[in-house]
Design an enzyme around this catalytic site. Structure first.
Site, PDB file in Angstrom:
ATOM      1  N   TRP A 320       0.833  -1.211   0.000  1.00  0.00           N
ATOM      2  CA  TRP A 320       0.000   0.000   0.000  1.00  0.00           C
ATOM      3  C   TRP A 320       0.864   1.256   0.000  1.00  0.00           C
ATOM      4  O   TRP A 320       0.524   2.259  -0.616  1.00  0.00           O
ATOM      5  CB  TRP A 320      -0.918   0.007   1.221  1.00  0.00           C
ATOM      6  CG  TRP A 320      -1.727   1.267   1.357  1.00  0.00           C
ATOM      7  CD1 TRP A 320      -2.947   1.534   0.805  1.00  0.00           C
ATOM      8  CD2 TRP A 320      -1.360   2.456   2.078  1.00  0.00           C
ATOM      9  NE1 TRP A 320      -3.364   2.799   1.138  1.00  0.00           N
ATOM     10  CE2 TRP A 320      -2.407   3.388   1.928  1.00  0.00           C
ATOM     11  CE3 TRP A 320      -0.250   2.812   2.853  1.00  0.00           C
ATOM     12  CZ2 TRP A 320      -2.378   4.648   2.510  1.00  0.00           C
ATOM     13  CZ3 TRP A 320      -0.222   4.078   3.427  1.00  0.00           C
ATOM     14  CH2 TRP A 320      -1.270   4.979   3.262  1.00  0.00           C
ATOM     15  N   HIS A 321       2.005   1.190   0.686  1.00  0.00           N
ATOM     16  CA  HIS A 321       2.841   2.373   0.837  1.00  0.00           C
ATOM     17  C   HIS A 321       3.490   2.810  -0.472  1.00  0.00           C
ATOM     18  O   HIS A 321       3.857   3.986  -0.607  1.00  0.00           O
ATOM     19  CB  HIS A 321       3.914   2.137   1.901  1.00  0.00           C
ATOM     20  CG  HIS A 321       3.410   2.307   3.301  1.00  0.00           C
ATOM     21  ND1 HIS A 321       2.764   1.301   3.985  1.00  0.00           N
ATOM     22  CD2 HIS A 321       3.448   3.369   4.140  1.00  0.00           C
ATOM     23  CE1 HIS A 321       2.424   1.735   5.184  1.00  0.00           C
ATOM     24  NE2 HIS A 321       2.827   2.980   5.304  1.00  0.00           N
ATOM     25  N   GLY A 322       3.668   1.918  -1.394  1.00  0.00           N
ATOM     26  CA  GLY A 322       4.269   2.353  -2.638  1.00  0.00           C
ATOM     27  C   GLY A 322       4.494   1.226  -3.624  1.00  0.00           C
ATOM     28  O   GLY A 322       4.627   0.061  -3.246  1.00  0.00           O
ATOM     29  N   PHE A 473       2.391   8.781  -1.131  1.00  0.00           N
ATOM     30  CA  PHE A 473       1.812   7.445  -1.091  1.00  0.00           C
ATOM     31  C   PHE A 473       0.336   7.428  -1.421  1.00  0.00           C
ATOM     32  O   PHE A 473      -0.259   6.398  -1.547  1.00  0.00           O
ATOM     33  CB  PHE A 473       2.037   6.826   0.290  1.00  0.00           C
ATOM     34  CG  PHE A 473       3.493   6.787   0.698  1.00  0.00           C
ATOM     35  CD1 PHE A 473       4.471   6.550  -0.241  1.00  0.00           C
ATOM     36  CD2 PHE A 473       3.856   7.003   2.018  1.00  0.00           C
ATOM     37  CE1 PHE A 473       5.806   6.520   0.119  1.00  0.00           C
ATOM     38  CE2 PHE A 473       5.188   6.962   2.386  1.00  0.00           C
ATOM     39  CZ  PHE A 473       6.165   6.724   1.447  1.00  0.00           C
TER      40      PHE A 473
END
Length: 473
Positions: A320-322, A473
């Site tokens: 999810w963060h990147g 993000f």
């Protein structure tokens, strides 16, 4: 539009003046909706339509789920369709280029062009809020909202649209049915949170970023000690940067009468990985627990399945963060440490008990905190590094104490001692609860403290790049 800008000050001042004199709650909410889209358009006009379409789609799915449940006794089909649509939109914009590039590299198809897709502002955050609304309607935790503009306000609310917190629908939607006023208490609390967040951001995080960026730009040329100081600096930087944004977002919302909850609670005093994720980015951690971990089975289907669910949840959190394999590795490592710690605690609870006292041994607790914080700080290295090669260079350089340029950024030492000192103080005096307790500004002493704190921001603020890390993000 950045919180730390003259534009935002003018924008928010004008909004408060209008908000103050509007009496009808519906008109206030419509004003906030318009303001939210102006705020969003100031940074990303082209994707404002996508935000509106996602919001209207979420509202329609909610109505569909309710009607489906009335006829079929279950709204699972529209639930699945809604979630698939939301994840498909997020997947296309955030991960399509990443997976195409990974595929071409894996099979040596370098002649294929990767997609140059621009990531819409805040899509990672508002997509998760859309999913929260759909799921909460399906689970019966809220009733579907009849007015589409209320859902649009929930998903696009300007204080948290860029970088959260991710507010669950059941926590925000009920607030849309209560009256909101600018009260003295909310104004005092909100301003104090904004000032606190501003200090974390422009005094601590932005200044630390100078040293961190210099070292991470060319890690191979710096000494092991310099790499270690930079790694510690980034751990403090990202905490102050993100918690600073959260404080400001929560403070702005509180002035308007809305409660966005708590997003950080002294995370660097955590005694195990589970405790860390109960204190770090609380809104995201709780979102993954409720909408991923529990639906996967949680801890209800045996220990092996529990460990697997925990690992998968943390892995997805990393993704999810990147769209980068370094984030996947970061999530996998956190999943591994969380799983190992869970196994250890299960064995310990089964085989050992303190029969003389119900209190945990303090020495053991301090040791566990040091180990857990060291692991968390170490794992920030792949999170910050541009690629695996740089991450391994930093880690290897630290543990082998490589020779190179000595660059010990003095502000890293100063701010690490300051931030950790504050967290230790809150751990001891506030008994582990580090949530900000507002000052009573009716007292002269507290007025002096507040003004002194504000003056420190003016004196020590870093004048330079003020972009927030999590806005990427």
């Amino acid at each position: 539009m950045n919180f730390i800008s003259v534009k935002f000050v003018l924008f928010f001042t004008a909004l408060l003046l209008l908000y103050r004199f509007i009496k009808k709650e519906k008109c206030k909410q419509l004003l906030l909706l318009a303001a939210s889209y102006v705020f969003y358009a100031a940074a990303s006009v082209k994707f404002m339509l996508l935000l509106a379409l996602m919001s209207l789609l979420t509202w329609a799915i909610g109505i569909w789920i309710q009607r489906y449940k009335e006829k079929e006794k279950t709204g699972k089909r529209p639930l699945v369709i809604g979630i698939v649509i939301c994840l498909s939109v997020l997947g296309y914009f955030k991960y399509c280029g990443f997976f195409v590039e990974s595929f071409t590299e894996l099979f040596g198809l370098q002649q294929l062009d990767t997609l140059n897709i621009i990531l819409p502002l805040g899509i990672s955050f508002y997509t998760f809020q859309a999913i929260s609304y759909i799921c909460d309607v399906y689970l019966g935790k809220i009733q579907p909202v009849s007015e589409p503009w209320k859902v649009m306000l929930y998903i696009g609310f300007f204080p948290q649209i860029v970088s959260g917190p991710i507010v669950k629908a059941r926590d925000f939607v009920p607030q849309l049915y209560t009256e909101h006023k600018i009260t003295k208490e909310n104004l005092s609390y909100g301003v104090q949170l904004i000032i606190t967040g501003l200090f974390k951001k422009v005094v601590v995080a932005d200044r630390l970023g100078v040293g961190v960026d210099a070292v991470y730009a060319a890690p191979a040329v710096y000494s092991g000690t310099s790499l270690l100081v930079a790694a510690i600096g980034y751990a403090i930087q990202i905490y102050c940067d993100f918690s600073g944004y959260s404080d400001m977002a929560i403070g702005v919302a509180r002035i308007l009468g809305y409660n966005l909850g708590v997003n950080f609670n002294i995370p660097y005093i955590s005694k195990n990985p589970s405790d860390f994720w109960r204190r770090w980015h609380i809104s995201l951690s709780s979102w993954f627990k409720e909408y991923v971990y529990i639906p996967l089975g949680g801890n209800r289907k045996g220990k092996a399945r529990t460990h697997c669910n925990l690992f998968i949840t943390m892995l997805l959190s990393g993704l999810w963060h990147g769209a980068n394999w370094t984030f996947v590795a970061w999530g996998a490592c956190h999943g591994l440490t969380s799983t190992v710690n869970k196994i250890y605690r299960d064995i310990r609870e089964k085989n050992t008990r303190d029969r003389t006292s119900g209190k945990e041994n303090k020495v053991a607790e301090v040791i566990s905190i040091i180990i857990n914080v060291a692991i968390a700080w170490l794992l920030w290295i792949p999170f910050r590094a541009d690629n695996f090669s740089d991450a391994m260079t930093v880690i290897k350089g630290i543990f082998t104490n490589q020779q190179g340029i000595s660059y010990i950024y003095e502000w890293t030492i100063v701010y690490t001692l300051l931030i950790m000192g504050i967290q230790i103080y809150r751990k001891i005096v506030w008994k582990g609860d580090g949530v900000w307790k507002p000052l009573d500004l009716n007292k002269f002493r507290n007025q002096v403290l507040f003004c002194t704190f504000a003056l420190l921001i003016v004196v020590f603020a870093y004048v330079g790049d003020t972009a927030f890390i999590y806005a990427n993000f």
